[in-house]
Design a protein around this motif. Sequence first.
Motif, mmCIF file in Angstrom:
data_model
loop_
_atom_site.group_PDB
_atom_site.id
_atom_site.type_symbol
_atom_site.label_atom_id
_atom_site.label_comp_id
_atom_site.label_asym_id
_atom_site.label_seq_id
_atom_site.Cartn_x
_atom_site.Cartn_y
_atom_site.Cartn_z
ATOM 1 N N SER A 113 -0.795 12.582 14.020
ATOM 2 C CA SER A 113 -1.443 11.329 13.626
ATOM 3 C C SER A 113 -0.500 10.134 13.725
ATOM 4 C CB SER A 113 -1.977 11.445 12.192
ATOM 5 O OG SER A 113 -2.953 12.467 12.101
ATOM 6 N N GLY A 114 0.723 10.364 14.205
ATOM 7 C CA GLY A 114 1.665 9.264 14.396
ATOM 8 C C GLY A 114 2.523 8.942 13.196
ATOM 9 N N TYR A 115 2.484 9.785 12.165
ATOM 10 C CA TYR A 115 3.297 9.526 10.978
ATOM 11 C C TYR A 115 4.739 9.976 11.197
ATOM 12 C CZ TYR A 115 -1.007 8.781 8.275
ATOM 13 O OH TYR A 115 -2.198 8.310 7.799
ATOM 14 N N GLU A 116 5.656 9.244 10.607
ATOM 15 C CA GLU A 116 7.075 9.619 10.604
ATOM 16 C C GLU A 116 7.350 10.409 9.329
ATOM 17 O OE1 GLU A 116 11.472 7.518 10.085
ATOM 18 O OE2 GLU A 116 9.656 6.292 10.207
ATOM 19 N N THR A 117 7.949 11.586 9.462
ATOM 20 C CA THR A 117 8.259 12.406 8.291
ATOM 21 C C THR A 117 9.715 12.853 8.317
ATOM 22 O OG1 THR A 117 7.643 14.498 9.344
ATOM 23 C CG2 THR A 117 5.882 13.301 8.224
#
Length: 259
Positions: A113-117
């Motif tokens: 989903s394009g999230y940075e983790t």
Amino acid sequence: MSPTSKSQLNRAEDNAAGGVTAISPVPLHTQIREVLRRQILDGTYPPHSQMPSESQMMNSFGVSRITIRQALGDLQKEGLIFKVMGKGSFVAKPKAFQSLSRLQGFGEAMSPSGYETYSLLLSAREVEASAVVAQRFSIKPGAQVFEIQRLRYLNREPISVDVSYFPVEIGRRLVQEDLAARDIFVILENDFGLNLTHADLQLEAICADESLARHLDIAEGAPLLRMERMTYAGETPVDFEFLYYRGDAFQYRLRIDRT
């Protein structure tokens, strides 16, 4: 009003003129709610932006204040907006979500989903198994297990505290890996050769204690989602976790079919 707010209001007026009518059998406040919902979801009103005032919306939609308040109240119940006393209504930041229909690590679920983790390792140590942990691993209370605590970040904001337990030999190997950037599930499968097959889990709502509130940068007593999850390789339990997620920023979703 700023130029941006004027532009947003002009678009709202255009939609209002074309989409809201007293002739429709659908109540006016419901029609207005749907117009505003579309504008929130399509980015006309981005997260944290201020909505037009009640008076401005009364003029643009040609309705009473009570009708506008009904529409805004519905949007607030859905979590799409929030109100600040004396300032008006603002668009809420959408919650990140993870589907429970697949067994995935946090990074695995968020990256598409394009999230940075990433994760901050809080502690890693051998401990005596509590009664709950011992029961899940089918060992005696007080037997040694390996505990790893991590603070998980989503787009550079703290989102969860993960407290995980492993057999000692697995835990000792895990702390040699890059736990800041890699999901433990991926390490267990790709590096350790374990075939993760299924998990038992349960969810409940709790209030943040002092420690969780400090790590997650929220108020003590704020709502949290707690997941208790035991993951198996075949029929062997390998990873028992307590996952504490911020209730204001994260949600789980599950599709179930009626057969």
